[in-house]
Scaffold this motif. Structure first.
Motif, PDB file in Angstrom:
ATOM      1  N   SER A  14       9.027  30.035 137.210  1.00 50.79           N
ATOM      2  CA  SER A  14       8.482  30.649 135.999  1.00 50.79           C
ATOM      3  C   SER A  14       6.976  30.407 135.833  1.00 50.79           C
ATOM      4  O   SER A  14       6.321  31.090 135.057  1.00 50.79           O
ATOM      5  CB  SER A  14       9.220  30.110 134.777  1.00 50.79           C
ATOM      6  OG  SER A  14      10.588  29.971 135.058  1.00 50.79           O
ATOM      7  N   VAL A  15       6.449  29.402 136.551  1.00 48.28           N
ATOM      8  CA  VAL A  15       4.998  29.163 136.508  1.00 48.28           C
ATOM      9  C   VAL A  15       4.414  29.286 137.920  1.00 48.28           C
ATOM     10  O   VAL A  15       3.419  28.654 138.258  1.00 48.28           O
ATOM     11  CB  VAL A  15       4.661  27.765 135.903  1.00 48.28           C
ATOM     12  CG1 VAL A  15       5.007  27.707 134.434  1.00 48.28           C
ATOM     13  CG2 VAL A  15       5.360  26.638 136.658  1.00 48.28           C
ATOM     14  N   GLY A  16       5.064  30.145 138.740  1.00 49.79           N
ATOM     15  CA  GLY A  16       4.731  30.230 140.164  1.00 49.79           C
ATOM     16  C   GLY A  16       3.410  30.896 140.504  1.00 49.79           C
ATOM     17  O   GLY A  16       2.975  30.843 141.650  1.00 49.79           O
ATOM     18  N   LEU A  62       2.088  34.638 136.087  1.00 47.68           N
ATOM     19  CA  LEU A  62       3.267  34.106 135.395  1.00 47.68           C
ATOM     20  C   LEU A  62       2.862  33.067 134.344  1.00 47.68           C
ATOM     21  O   LEU A  62       3.426  33.028 133.254  1.00 47.68           O
ATOM     22  CB  LEU A  62       4.255  33.511 136.406  1.00 47.68           C
ATOM     23  CG  LEU A  62       4.990  34.550 137.253  1.00 47.68           C
ATOM     24  CD1 LEU A  62       5.757  33.881 138.393  1.00 47.68           C
ATOM     25  CD2 LEU A  62       5.961  35.351 136.388  1.00 47.68           C
ATOM     26  N   ILE A  63       1.870  32.250 134.677  1.00 47.08           N
ATOM     27  CA  ILE A  63       1.408  31.248 133.703  1.00 47.08           C
ATOM     28  C   ILE A  63       0.843  31.962 132.464  1.00 47.08           C
ATOM     29  O   ILE A  63       1.086  31.544 131.325  1.00 47.08           O
ATOM     30  CB  ILE A  63       0.367  30.299 134.355  1.00 47.08           C
ATOM     31  CG1 ILE A  63       1.104  29.359 135.326  1.00 47.08           C
ATOM     32  CG2 ILE A  63      -0.386  29.494 133.294  1.00 47.08           C
ATOM     33  CD1 ILE A  63       0.219  28.409 136.093  1.00 47.08           C
ATOM     34  N   GLN A  64       0.157  33.087 132.701  1.00 49.36           N
ATOM     35  CA  GLN A  64      -0.365  33.842 131.553  1.00 49.36           C
ATOM     36  C   GLN A  64       0.773  34.413 130.707  1.00 49.36           C
ATOM     37  O   GLN A  64       0.692  34.449 129.485  1.00 49.36           O
ATOM     38  CB  GLN A  64      -1.296  34.957 132.032  1.00 49.36           C
ATOM     39  CG  GLN A  64      -2.662  34.407 132.403  1.00 49.36           C
ATOM     40  CD  GLN A  64      -3.509  35.397 133.170  1.00 49.36           C
ATOM     41  OE1 GLN A  64      -2.996  36.161 133.997  1.00 49.36           O
ATOM     42  NE2 GLN A  64      -4.798  35.398 132.899  1.00 49.36           N
ATOM     43  N   SER A  65       1.852  34.848 131.387  1.00 48.86           N
ATOM     44  CA  SER A  65       2.933  35.397 130.563  1.00 48.86           C
ATOM     45  C   SER A  65       3.713  34.282 129.855  1.00 48.86           C
ATOM     46  O   SER A  65       4.192  34.483 128.741  1.00 48.86           O
ATOM     47  CB  SER A  65       3.818  36.378 131.334  1.00 48.86           C
ATOM     48  OG  SER A  65       4.614  35.687 132.233  1.00 48.86           O
ATOM     49  N   VAL A  74      -1.064  20.042 137.756  1.00 51.46           N
ATOM     50  CA  VAL A  74      -1.774  21.308 137.971  1.00 51.46           C
ATOM     51  C   VAL A  74      -1.257  22.363 136.998  1.00 51.46           C
ATOM     52  O   VAL A  74      -2.035  23.011 136.280  1.00 51.46           O
ATOM     53  CB  VAL A  74      -1.588  21.789 139.433  1.00 51.46           C
ATOM     54  CG1 VAL A  74      -2.082  23.214 139.613  1.00 51.46           C
ATOM     55  CG2 VAL A  74      -2.275  20.844 140.400  1.00 51.46           C
ATOM     56  N   SER A  75       0.075  22.519 136.928  1.00 49.48           N
ATOM     57  CA  SER A  75       0.591  23.608 136.073  1.00 49.48           C
ATOM     58  C   SER A  75       0.377  23.307 134.592  1.00 49.48           C
ATOM     59  O   SER A  75       0.134  24.215 133.798  1.00 49.48           O
ATOM     60  CB  SER A  75       2.056  23.923 136.391  1.00 49.48           C
ATOM     61  OG  SER A  75       2.773  22.768 136.630  1.00 49.48           O
ATOM     62  N   MET A  81      -5.015  25.804 129.736  1.00 53.29           N
ATOM     63  CA  MET A  81      -6.196  26.697 129.821  1.00 53.29           C
ATOM     64  C   MET A  81      -5.829  28.115 129.424  1.00 53.29           C
ATOM     65  O   MET A  81      -6.566  28.789 128.699  1.00 53.29           O
ATOM     66  CB  MET A  81      -6.745  26.719 131.257  1.00 53.29           C
ATOM     67  CG  MET A  81      -7.498  25.480 131.644  1.00 53.29           C
ATOM     68  SD  MET A  81      -7.975  25.647 133.375  1.00 53.29           S
ATOM     69  CE  MET A  81      -8.322  23.953 133.766  1.00 53.29           C
ATOM     70  N   ALA A  82      -4.669  28.573 129.927  1.00 54.64           N
ATOM     71  CA  ALA A  82      -4.246  29.954 129.630  1.00 54.64           C
ATOM     72  C   ALA A  82      -3.992  30.113 128.126  1.00 54.64           C
ATOM     73  O   ALA A  82      -4.313  31.161 127.544  1.00 54.64           O
ATOM     74  CB  ALA A  82      -2.985  30.285 130.429  1.00 54.64           C
TER      75      ALA A  82
END
Ligand code: ADP
Ligand code: ASP
Ligand code: MG
Length: 404
Positions: free
Chosen positions: A12-14, A18-21, A76-77, A83-84
């Motif tokens: 889901s954060v790949g 995806l991180i933005q969504s 990292v994620s 940030m996002a």
């Protein structure tokens, strides 16, 4: 206003998209007026890649350094998601396990969460800032970074939800919820609306990797409802909570399976008190978990003992078992690391007979040999040759009427 802890898994954060969504979804929860704290896993398969890097340098890397390395994936994620969120105008702050003082036991690679300080988190939530926590990690009494076992971000999320006294812990993943069995193996598996803690405990314990076992243990102990749902599209998901005595449970809720098994059969052991102890003690002394154990009926003063261990421990167990058999001159040991275990789980089994008979009937019809059996009040597990696993799971899924 509710307080929710959401955990997003690796898939889901790949990617950055995806991180933005995920950031958009988190923002929506806040817009609804709820308070939210987020836990993230490492991006995609980045933990696997870190493991590979370490193994290129050393076949058995130092456990402390391994944890220092693996914990970076989640960091990292967490930082990227914070940030996002900020890029969308949502106040957010990332935290490593050490920063949050997620206190764990000593054991690197399989540390247990003992306490979480919630001071920072509460201050953030109060001021409208979204805390984004790196899952899977903590810090031990020596101040060293620890990790809590593969798939452990689920446990971080539930522990955090308990510490914050959240209303619900949501596990957002790459399937719509908990299914009657892994939907990647059985296409017509059905998404369950609701499942008791006990059933989920057995499913997770027997290899259904949709939830980390200790996450379910924590949730059950503190009565924290878990909802497993899709990170990619709206779905009601599966609610895992205390069993409601008024609801008539299905006899079989689901089927879990586990390919990580290795089997040992020790033949011709002396039928004397202490034999099982002498065989199994050196294995447990080597910190190897034994799963299924079966002692056969004795004949002519001799007995057989079979057990299974995790496939990763196969070589070491084989070495220990070979040494042991020298102490029992007339015995011999046969081992096999191409076996798999499947488990049929359901609280309804308590009050219904015939679940085991149906299992053995199905295995007979499919001509699949059952090698070992173990049971609990709400579960029957059988060990089969790995090559037969898929066929066995599909046949049982149909036989118990679990298909959608
Ligand atoms: P995440 O990265 O989000 O933690 P995981 O890969 O750990 O995701 O867990 C989700 C996977 O669990 C699914 O993709 C599915 O293949 C697997 N799975 C196994 N058993 C089940 C089940 N009974 N219901 C749903 N998913 C299951
Ligand atoms: N990143 C860790 C793993 O791959 C923890 C997790 O995803 O929950 O096992
Ligand atoms: Mg997982």
């Amino acid at each position: 206003m509710a307080l929710i802890v959401q955990k997003y898994g690796g898939t889901s954060v790949g990617s950055l998209t995806l991180i933005q969504s995920v950031a958009a979804q988190v923002a929506r929860v806040r817009e609804c007026g709820d308070k939210i704290a987020v836990v993230v896993s490492a991006m995609g398969d980045s933990t696997d890649r870190l493991v590979d890097l370490a193994r290129e340098l050393a076949p058995e890397p130092d456990a402390r350094e391994m944890d220092a390395l693996l914990a970076t994936g989640e960091q990292v994620s967490a930082a990227l998601l914070a940030m996002a969120l900020r890029a969308r105008g949502v106040a957010a702050r990332s935290y490593t396990g050490a920063q949050l003082r997620v206190q764990t036991s000593e054991a690197h690679g399989k540390a247990r969460i003992q306490a979480i300080e919630t001071e920072h988190l509460r201050a953030d939530l109060q001021s409208g800032c979204v805390p984004v926590v790196a899952g899977f990690q903590g810090v031990n009494a020596r101040g060293d970074t620890t990790t809590i076992g593969r798939g452990g971000s689920d446990t971080t999320a539930v522990a955090l939800a308990v510490a914050l006294q959240a209303d619900e812990c949501q596990i957002l993943t790459d399937v719509d919820g908990v299914f009657t069995t892994d939907p990647r193996m059985v296409r017509d598996a059905r998404c369950l609306q609701r499942l008791s803690f006990e059933e989920m405990l057995e499913l997770a314990g027997q290899g259904s990797r949709v939830l980390h076992l200790r996450a379910v243990e924590f949730a059950k102990k503190y009565n924290m409802p878990i909802r497993v749902l899709s990170a990619f599209h709206p779905s009601a998901g599966t609610l895992i909570c205390a069993e409601e005595p008024t609801v008539e449970a299905p006899i079989v809720a689901g089927i879990a399976f586990n390919r990580d098994e290795a089997e040992f059969n020790c033949f011709g052991l002396p039928d004397l008190p202490g034999t099982a102890y002498r065989v199994l003690k050196p294995i447990s002394d080597a910190n190897i978990d034994v799963d299924m154990i079966v002692v056969s009926a004795a004949r002519g003063g001799k007995t057989d003992l079979s057990f299974t261990v995790h496939r990763d421990d196969y070589v070491q167990t084989k070495r220990i078992a070979a040494g042991l058999m020298q102490a029992f001159p007339e015995s011999n040991v046969v081992s096999n690391d191409r076996v798999a275990k499947l488990s049929v789980v359901g609280v309804g089994m308590r009050s219904h007979a015939g679940v085991a008979a149906q299992l053995f009937e199905t295995m007979a019809r499919e001509a699949i040999n059952v090698r070992l059996v173990s049971t609990s009040e709400i579960k029957i597990s059988v060990l089969v040759e790995e090559i037969h696993l898929e066929r066995a799971v599909r046949a049982l899924h149909a036989a118990y009427g679990l298909s959608g």
